[in-house]
Design a protein around this motif. Structure first.
Motif, PDB file in Angstrom:
ATOM      1  N   ARG A  47       7.163 -61.490  -1.076  1.00 20.88           N
ATOM      2  CA  ARG A  47       7.367 -62.928  -1.250  1.00 20.88           C
ATOM      3  C   ARG A  47       7.001 -63.675   0.030  1.00 20.88           C
ATOM      4  O   ARG A  47       7.278 -63.198   1.130  1.00 20.88           O
ATOM      5  N   LEU A  48       6.379 -64.836  -0.134  1.00 22.89           N
ATOM      6  CA  LEU A  48       6.009 -65.656   1.023  1.00 22.89           C
ATOM      7  C   LEU A  48       6.470 -67.084   0.788  1.00 22.89           C
ATOM      8  O   LEU A  48       6.234 -67.665  -0.268  1.00 22.89           O
ATOM      9  N   ILE A  49       7.138 -67.645   1.805  1.00 23.90           N
ATOM     10  CA  ILE A  49       7.563 -69.045   1.742  1.00 23.90           C
ATOM     11  C   ILE A  49       6.848 -69.790   2.858  1.00 23.90           C
ATOM     12  O   ILE A  49       6.863 -69.366   4.016  1.00 23.90           O
ATOM     13  N   GLY A  50       6.199 -70.893   2.510  1.00 24.79           N
ATOM     14  CA  GLY A  50       5.533 -71.731   3.508  1.00 24.79           C
ATOM     15  C   GLY A  50       6.323 -73.007   3.733  1.00 24.79           C
ATOM     16  O   GLY A  50       6.963 -73.522   2.821  1.00 24.79           O
ATOM     17  N   PHE A  51       6.283 -73.509   4.975  1.00 28.15           N
ATOM     18  CA  PHE A  51       6.883 -74.811   5.298  1.00 28.15           C
ATOM     19  C   PHE A  51       5.786 -75.693   5.868  1.00 28.15           C
ATOM     20  O   PHE A  51       4.972 -75.224   6.679  1.00 28.15           O
ATOM     21  N   ASP A  52       5.745 -76.956   5.489  1.00 24.94           N
ATOM     22  CA  ASP A  52       4.917 -77.931   6.198  1.00 24.94           C
ATOM     23  C   ASP A  52       5.460 -79.322   5.943  1.00 24.94           C
ATOM     24  O   ASP A  52       5.740 -79.682   4.811  1.00 24.94           O
ATOM     25  N   GLN A  53       5.636 -80.082   7.027  1.00 26.71           N
ATOM     26  CA  GLN A  53       6.179 -81.432   6.888  1.00 26.71           C
ATOM     27  C   GLN A  53       5.088 -82.453   6.575  1.00 26.71           C
ATOM     28  O   GLN A  53       5.379 -83.588   6.202  1.00 26.71           O
ATOM     29  N   ASP A  54       3.828 -82.046   6.719  1.00 25.54           N
ATOM     30  CA  ASP A  54       2.703 -82.960   6.504  1.00 25.54           C
ATOM     31  C   ASP A  54       2.281 -82.922   5.029  1.00 25.54           C
ATOM     32  O   ASP A  54       1.871 -81.877   4.530  1.00 25.54           O
ATOM     33  N   ALA A  55       2.367 -84.068   4.355  1.00 26.63           N
ATOM     34  CA  ALA A  55       2.036 -84.131   2.927  1.00 26.63           C
ATOM     35  C   ALA A  55       0.601 -83.677   2.650  1.00 26.63           C
ATOM     36  O   ALA A  55       0.310 -83.132   1.575  1.00 26.63           O
ATOM     37  N   ASP A  56      -0.311 -83.877   3.613  1.00 22.95           N
ATOM     38  CA  ASP A  56      -1.715 -83.473   3.418  1.00 22.95           C
ATOM     39  C   ASP A  56      -1.838 -81.974   3.154  1.00 22.95           C
ATOM     40  O   ASP A  56      -2.772 -81.523   2.491  1.00 22.95           O
ATOM     41  N   ALA A  57      -0.913 -81.195   3.719  1.00 29.56           N
ATOM     42  CA  ALA A  57      -0.981 -79.731   3.587  1.00 29.56           C
ATOM     43  C   ALA A  57      -0.638 -79.266   2.175  1.00 29.56           C
ATOM     44  O   ALA A  57      -1.025 -78.167   1.769  1.00 29.56           O
ATOM     45  N   LEU A  58       0.056 -80.105   1.404  1.00 31.93           N
ATOM     46  CA  LEU A  58       0.506 -79.694   0.073  1.00 31.93           C
ATOM     47  C   LEU A  58      -0.665 -79.389  -0.858  1.00 31.93           C
ATOM     48  O   LEU A  58      -0.563 -78.567  -1.761  1.00 31.93           O
ATOM     49  N   ALA A  59      -1.800 -80.053  -0.608  1.00 33.96           N
ATOM     50  CA  ALA A  59      -2.991 -79.842  -1.437  1.00 33.96           C
ATOM     51  C   ALA A  59      -3.550 -78.427  -1.277  1.00 33.96           C
ATOM     52  O   ALA A  59      -4.330 -77.958  -2.101  1.00 33.96           O
ATOM     53  N   ASN A  60      -3.136 -77.735  -0.201  1.00 38.26           N
ATOM     54  CA  ASN A  60      -3.667 -76.387   0.065  1.00 38.26           C
ATOM     55  C   ASN A  60      -2.769 -75.276  -0.477  1.00 38.26           C
ATOM     56  O   ASN A  60      -3.017 -74.101  -0.217  1.00 38.26           O
ATOM     57  N   ALA A  61      -1.722 -75.640  -1.212  1.00 35.76           N
ATOM     58  CA  ALA A  61      -0.755 -74.644  -1.707  1.00 35.76           C
ATOM     59  C   ALA A  61      -1.463 -73.520  -2.462  1.00 35.76           C
ATOM     60  O   ALA A  61      -2.440 -73.750  -3.169  1.00 35.76           O
ATOM     61  N   LEU A  62      -0.979 -72.302  -2.290  1.00 37.23           N
ATOM     62  CA  LEU A  62      -1.587 -71.142  -2.935  1.00 37.23           C
ATOM     63  C   LEU A  62      -1.069 -71.013  -4.364  1.00 37.23           C
ATOM     64  O   LEU A  62       0.131 -71.155  -4.614  1.00 37.23           O
ATOM     65  N   ASP A  63      -1.983 -70.741  -5.276  1.00 35.68           N
ATOM     66  CA  ASP A  63      -1.607 -70.587  -6.677  1.00 35.68           C
ATOM     67  C   ASP A  63      -1.236 -69.127  -6.919  1.00 35.68           C
ATOM     68  O   ASP A  63      -2.063 -68.311  -7.307  1.00 35.68           O
ATOM     69  N   ASP A  64       0.027 -68.797  -6.632  1.00 37.97           N
ATOM     70  CA  ASP A  64       0.479 -67.408  -6.728  1.00 37.97           C
ATOM     71  C   ASP A  64       1.987 -67.432  -6.943  1.00 37.97           C
ATOM     72  O   ASP A  64       2.702 -68.118  -6.215  1.00 37.97           O
ATOM     73  N   SER A  65       2.465 -66.685  -7.916  1.00 41.48           N
ATOM     74  CA  SER A  65       3.896 -66.719  -8.250  1.00 41.48           C
ATOM     75  C   SER A  65       4.770 -66.187  -7.107  1.00 41.48           C
ATOM     76  O   SER A  65       5.965 -66.467  -7.061  1.00 41.48           O
ATOM     77  N   ARG A  66       4.185 -65.446  -6.185  1.00 37.13           N
ATOM     78  CA  ARG A  66       4.968 -64.891  -5.070  1.00 37.13           C
ATOM     79  C   ARG A  66       5.108 -65.899  -3.930  1.00 37.13           C
ATOM     80  O   ARG A  66       5.770 -65.620  -2.927  1.00 37.13           O
ATOM     81  N   PHE A  67       4.452 -67.056  -4.081  1.00 43.45           N
ATOM     82  CA  PHE A  67       4.401 -68.039  -2.993  1.00 43.45           C
ATOM     83  C   PHE A  67       5.165 -69.319  -3.339  1.00 43.45           C
ATOM     84  O   PHE A  67       5.096 -69.820  -4.451  1.00 43.45           O
ATOM     85  N   THR A  68       5.895 -69.835  -2.354  1.00 49.99           N
ATOM     86  CA  THR A  68       6.609 -71.113  -2.491  1.00 49.99           C
ATOM     87  C   THR A  68       6.279 -71.972  -1.277  1.00 49.99           C
ATOM     88  O   THR A  68       6.355 -71.485  -0.144  1.00 49.99           O
ATOM     89  N   LEU A  69       5.922 -73.247  -1.495  1.00 51.44           N
ATOM     90  CA  LEU A  69       5.654 -74.157  -0.371  1.00 51.44           C
ATOM     91  C   LEU A  69       6.727 -75.236  -0.324  1.00 51.44           C
ATOM     92  O   LEU A  69       6.991 -75.916  -1.316  1.00 51.44           O
ATOM     93  N   ILE A  70       7.359 -75.360   0.847  1.00 50.17           N
ATOM     94  CA  ILE A  70       8.446 -76.321   1.026  1.00 50.17           C
ATOM     95  C   ILE A  70       7.975 -77.452   1.926  1.00 50.17           C
ATOM     96  O   ILE A  70       7.554 -77.212   3.063  1.00 50.17           O
ATOM     97  N   HIS A  71       8.035 -78.680   1.413  1.00 46.19           N
ATOM     98  CA  HIS A  71       7.557 -79.856   2.158  1.00 46.19           C
ATOM     99  C   HIS A  71       8.666 -80.358   3.080  1.00 46.19           C
ATOM    100  O   HIS A  71       9.323 -81.364   2.810  1.00 46.19           O
ATOM    101  N   GLU A  72       8.886 -79.636   4.173  1.00 40.61           N
ATOM    102  CA  GLU A  72       9.940 -79.999   5.124  1.00 40.61           C
ATOM    103  C   GLU A  72       9.585 -79.531   6.523  1.00 40.61           C
ATOM    104  O   GLU A  72       8.764 -78.639   6.708  1.00 40.61           O
ATOM    105  N   ASN A  73      10.253 -80.130   7.504  1.00 37.60           N
ATOM    106  CA  ASN A  73      10.131 -79.709   8.898  1.00 37.60           C
ATOM    107  C   ASN A  73      10.809 -78.339   9.057  1.00 37.60           C
ATOM    108  O   ASN A  73      11.875 -78.107   8.480  1.00 37.60           O
ATOM    109  N   PHE A  74      10.206 -77.474   9.856  1.00 43.58           N
ATOM    110  CA  PHE A  74      10.786 -76.128  10.008  1.00 43.58           C
ATOM    111  C   PHE A  74      12.131 -76.120  10.735  1.00 43.58           C
ATOM    112  O   PHE A  74      12.790 -75.096  10.838  1.00 43.58           O
ATOM    113  N   ARG A  75      12.551 -77.288  11.238  1.00 40.33           N
ATOM    114  CA  ARG A  75      13.879 -77.315  11.875  1.00 40.33           C
ATOM    115  C   ARG A  75      14.992 -77.102  10.847  1.00 40.33           C
ATOM    116  O   ARG A  75      16.136 -76.855  11.193  1.00 40.33           O
ATOM    117  N   TYR A  76      14.656 -77.245   9.546  1.00 47.04           N
ATOM    118  CA  TYR A  76      15.641 -77.030   8.477  1.00 47.04           C
ATOM    119  C   TYR A  76      15.414 -75.691   7.787  1.00 47.04           C
ATOM    120  O   TYR A  76      15.759 -75.518   6.617  1.00 47.04           O
TER     121      TYR A  76
END
Length: 298
Positions: A47-76
């Motif tokens: 399983r892989l979890i990605g974090f990015d606070q920049d909305a522009d990065a959301l367009a690059n999300a990987l299409d894979d059931s093992r992957f989750t992208l969280i639109h937040e600052n890594f301080r959380y």
């Protein structure tokens, strides 16, 4: 144009020492280059979890059931992993700094090459921008920021020039700011000094050093025994925090010992010194020049 060319990709993947069934976090997802490489080493159970606070990065999300992208600052980090049912992870990767994409979009204000809004927010949901700081911070506060975060030798003169310029008219764009400090850019080192100035403002706008400290402390808490923490930084302020934390478990670099004189450290260094990019990579990607990679294990 690539969103971002990942620096020291192989070294990062090697540092993570990926188990096919492990759970990993890429706290600086960006263009997804590092994440794609991690996915190639994961099996169906991984399983892989990605974090990015920049909305522009959301367009690059990987299409894979093992992957989750969280639109937040890594301080959380810890809170949002909990929210997604993740209690422990086997590796955390952080590639700090600004992505090529952010530099290349003029209206984000990250680059001194383009005239754009003096913004510098990584997360455009937040209110504070660089424009607010240069137009409202007093001379003393500006001097402190430029000295502390930009490591500018002439911080006082620059701050004075900014305060003087904004009395005539507000400093709204990157070129307004360049113009305001132009007399204080040493000949032949103009770009270097501008980069230091923009770095100082960017760190302040985004609270980058506080966020880094919070992320490192939480990463240690959520890492499983044997889990790896892999951090790449691009300037001495970040690298110093990472280096101290890896060696001593705190940011001051003070080694604490137990009753028997054994050091109390949460991590053990995998590479004793920082790893730097190969000659071949430097030829290919100039951004790798200042990169320092550090790897530690819980």
């Amino acid at each position: 144009m690539d969103y971002h060319q990942p620096v020291m990709l192989n070294e990062c993947i090697e540092g993570l020492n990926i188990r096919p069934d492990g759970t990993y976090v890429d706290v600086t997802f960006g263009g997804g280059g590092h994440s794609r490489a991690i996915m190639q080493h994961l099996g169906q159970e991984g399983r892989l979890i990605g974090f990015d606070q920049d909305a522009d990065a959301l367009a690059n999300a990987l299409d894979d059931s093992r992957f989750t992208l969280i639109h937040e600052n890594f301080r959380y980090l810890k809170n949002f992993l909990r929210l997604h049912g993740v209690r422990g992870v086997d590796g955390v990767l952080a590639d700090l700094g600004v992505s090529s994409h952010q530099f290349d979009v003029a209206d984000r204000g990250f680059s001194t090459r383009f005239d754009g809004e003096l913004d510098l927010r990584m997360d455009r949901r937040q209110e504070l921008t660089a424009k607010d700081i240069v137009n409202s911070a007093d001379e003393r506060e500006l001097t402190r920021l430029l000295r502390l975060y930009g490591e500018l030798p002439n911080a006082f003169q620059m701050a004075k020039a900014i305060c003087h310029a904004r009395m005539e008219k507000p400093i709204e764009t990157t070129f307004d700011l360049r113009e305001a400090v132009s007399r204080h850019l040493p000949r032949g080192a103009e770009n270097k000094y501008l980069a230091m100035l923009f770095q100082a403002l960017r760190i302040e706008v985004n609270g980058e050093l506080e966020a880094l400290q919070a992320m490192l402390q939480q990463a240690v808490e959520i890492l499983n025994p044997g889990g790896r923490l892999v951090v790449m930084s691009y300037h001495s302020l970040e690298d110093r925090l990472v280096k101290n934390f890896f060696k001593t478990g705190n940011f001051e670099g003070k080694l604490e010992k137990d009753f028997y004189g054994n050091p109390i450290v949460p991590l053990k260094l995998v590479a004793r010194k920082a790893i730097t990019a190969s000659e071949e990579e430097l030829q290919r990607n100039n951004r790798a020049r200042s990169a320092k990679l550090r790897v530690a294990e819980k």
